[in-house]
Structures are given as structure tokens and as C-alpha cells.
Design an enzyme around this catalytic site. Sequence first.
Site, mmCIF file in Angstrom:
data_model
loop_
_atom_site.group_PDB
_atom_site.id
_atom_site.type_symbol
_atom_site.label_atom_id
_atom_site.label_comp_id
_atom_site.label_asym_id
_atom_site.label_seq_id
_atom_site.Cartn_x
_atom_site.Cartn_y
_atom_site.Cartn_z
ATOM 1 N N GLY A 231 -57.378 0.602 -9.997
ATOM 2 C CA GLY A 231 -57.307 2.056 -9.935
ATOM 3 C C GLY A 231 -58.605 2.748 -9.594
ATOM 4 N N GLU A 269 -58.755 -5.720 -11.945
ATOM 5 C CA GLU A 269 -58.026 -6.010 -10.715
ATOM 6 C C GLU A 269 -58.462 -4.999 -9.660
ATOM 7 O OE1 GLU A 269 -53.959 -5.555 -11.757
ATOM 8 O OE2 GLU A 269 -54.001 -7.114 -13.307
ATOM 9 N N GLY A 271 -58.836 -3.649 -5.933
ATOM 10 C CA GLY A 271 -58.212 -3.770 -4.626
ATOM 11 C C GLY A 271 -58.830 -2.813 -3.624
ATOM 12 N N ARG A 272 -58.411 -1.559 -3.696
ATOM 13 C CA ARG A 272 -58.879 -0.542 -2.742
ATOM 14 C C ARG A 272 -60.410 -0.496 -2.681
ATOM 15 N NH1 ARG A 272 -55.986 4.023 -1.369
ATOM 16 N NH2 ARG A 272 -54.721 3.721 -3.252
ATOM 17 N N CYS A 347 -42.939 10.553 17.897
ATOM 18 C CA CYS A 347 -42.177 11.761 18.212
ATOM 19 C C CYS A 347 -41.798 12.501 16.928
ATOM 20 C CB CYS A 347 -40.931 11.394 19.006
ATOM 21 S SG CYS A 347 -41.286 10.570 20.562
ATOM 22 N N TYR A 376 -54.788 -0.531 1.990
ATOM 23 C CA TYR A 376 -53.594 0.305 2.112
ATOM 24 C C TYR A 376 -53.530 0.994 3.474
ATOM 25 C CZ TYR A 376 -53.383 -0.658 -2.830
ATOM 26 O OH TYR A 376 -53.336 -1.312 -4.040
#
Length: 404
Positions: A231, A269, A271-272, A347, A376
Site C-alpha cells: 500500500g 509486500e 509492489g507499486r 474511439c 499497474y
Amino acid sequence: MITISKNAVEAYLEQRKESGPVCAYVYDLDHLKQHAETIKQSLPAFCELYYAVKANPDLELLSTLEPIVDGFEVASIGEINKIDGISKKPMLFGGPAKKDHEMLEAMERNVDYVNVESLHELNRMAYLAQQEQVKLPVLLRVNLSTNVSDSHIRMSGVPTQFGIDERDVPNVIVKALSYEKIEIKGFHFHAMSNNLDAAAHLRFVEMCMKKARSWRKEFALEAPIIDIGGGIGINYWDTSNPFDWDTLARELKEFEQETIDENLTLFLEIGRYMTAGCGSYVSEVLDVKTNHGEHFAVLRGGSHHLRLPAAWKMSHPFRVHSVEGWKYPFERPGIKDAEVTVAGELCTPNDVLVGKEFVSELRAGDIMVFEYAGAYGWTISHHDFLSHPHPEQVYVMNGLVYIR
């Protein structure tokens, strides 16, 4: 502490031989390695660093991180298969919708920890473990009663599909202890996504430790693991004001004595925050035009490659790589010192990566470089809408450029 890679994009553009418009994800693996090592080295000894594979499951990135991290947090059998192919390090299997076959395969692969998201999931795990005659190590995922931050997405402290309501945790512990083939290894508290406040994150850690220690004492559990999840965020709105990782890592040391005294290990943990800065999405400007008094740049690419800005209704951080050559015999469209909306090739008017941001100059044929796209990005995007070609996947390491 978080930085981005700029030289990798230039190295790719210099070596690129394709004749069509530029469209690529560019990953600087040297940058990723250095950043991950810095994160790992900054953590106190009682912390273990897991990579959250969902942030970016690209095999080149996973292989770069494998020697550095302590393990991997996975959320599907697909992610388990990827890690199983490159590493024997621990895996932690989470997610709110684990299928029976996934849990059985996790047992066969000796996945080290499995999150329990509900009483029903615990019952299913116990049933399968008994059938397989396997002792299943679990972490009870807790949905805290108190909200812990103003992060972009909250998964705990609010009604969500994630985890066990904190008020129900004691009953789930009792049930888990009644099962011969279930072993409670600890508690999992992943509660937020893209938190930018280090002080709030430290308060969250303190809360998690207090709750876990209380349940350990009440039920005489060994349960040595406290998983605070991830997070930790990227400030896409103001990149000059990033999450203060140095403060978080330094202040985590304040918990060291109690973790030693009680034989506790803290799992993170990441990630980002781990991979965002190593990746850029690079796309060529095909047209610059004005409609109803507003300026638009149209890309070879868009939200089908990089969905995050459309999903979060934000302008993605970018820079302009100027290209001086112009191959056509007619005028080159462009703007100077103006606000521009950067749209893609789809479109739909929702295909927007940047909304009304100032540029000193932008012309057709220039390259837009969307930074912090290493997490992400590609894998959360709707790749095949309108069936446009996919972007190149480019990796830069030791000055060499590899294109896939």
C-alpha cells in the site's frame, strides 16, 4: 527516495529500428535492481521483504528482483506458476476468491503461507487439507474496525470484500484451532493502496502489532508473522513530494526490541513502490489539434495500454521527448506554451492520459514519455479493445537494449 529512470528511454529511441510510430513499455532493469536493493538494505532485521507480483508480473522484472527479495506475494495460480518457474523462495498466496483447484495446487507446490479471507474459506481450506493430509500454514487476514489512512483505495476499516471483520477474528481463531490440518502462522493486515503518508503508515504498523500481539496472548498462539501488506504509494499528482520511505524504514527500528522479545517477524509486500519508477510508457504524438478552443494531442497508444490515469481520473506524470526531424512536405501541427489534453487512439472520449496540462511545446512526431509506469500499467489494461497492435516490451540492462 523513489526515483525514475530517464536514460533507458533515450537508449531505446536511439537503437530503435522500427519504421512505424513509437509505442513501447521501457523497463530499466539496472534501476530496478538498485532501487530494490536500497529498499531491502534499509529495513531492520526483523522485517522480510516480499514483492507483490500483481504490481507487475513481467518475467524480466521478477527475475531481476528474485535475488533481492525474501519472497513473493501471489494472488492466483497463474502468478504461482510464474514464481515457481524462477524461484524457490517463499510464496504467500492471497486474494478474496481462491478456487479449490488453486488451493490444492498451492499445497502441492508447498506454498509457504495462504491467507484466510473468511470463515467459509477457512472451512474449505481445512476440508481440502484433511483430504490431502497436508498441514496448511495460514495467515488470518483482518479487516480492521478502524480506518488507517486517507490512501487512494482502502480495503480495511471500511466495508469491503477483503478479510475477516475484526470483531469476528476471535471466533475464526477458535475454529482454526479446532482443525488438525490448519496451522495459524500469523495475521495479515493489508489495508490500503497508494498511501502517501509515512506517519500514517507507522501508526498502522503499530496498530497491527498491537492487535496481533493481543490475539497471540489471548489464544496462546505462536503465530510469529505480522504481515502489514503493502500500500505504499507513488505521488502521481506531485512527483516532487514522494512517500517518505526513509522515515518509514528508520522508524520501523523502534519496534525491534518487542519483535525480538516475542519472536515476531514483520512482512512487507511492496509492489507499486518497488517497480513503478523503473518503467516508462512511451508513445508517439500522431496529431495536435484544437476543438472548441481546447488543444488535444492524439497518440499512437492510450488507455488500452496504460489504463491507470483513466481509471483514477488523473493526469499521468509525463515529459516530452522532442524529435526535430519531420518527414512530411507539409506543415507540422503543434502548440507552444499552452494546456493540452493527451488522448489515445481509441474511439471513446474516455481514452485520456493527461487532462489540460501545460506544455512549453508539443508537436506531431514528438514522443510522450509517461513516467512511473512500471506498476499497474500494461497488465491492468484492456489490451485488445479495437485490436490495435500491442506496444513493444523493452528492457535496458548494462547499456544493452532488448526488445520483445
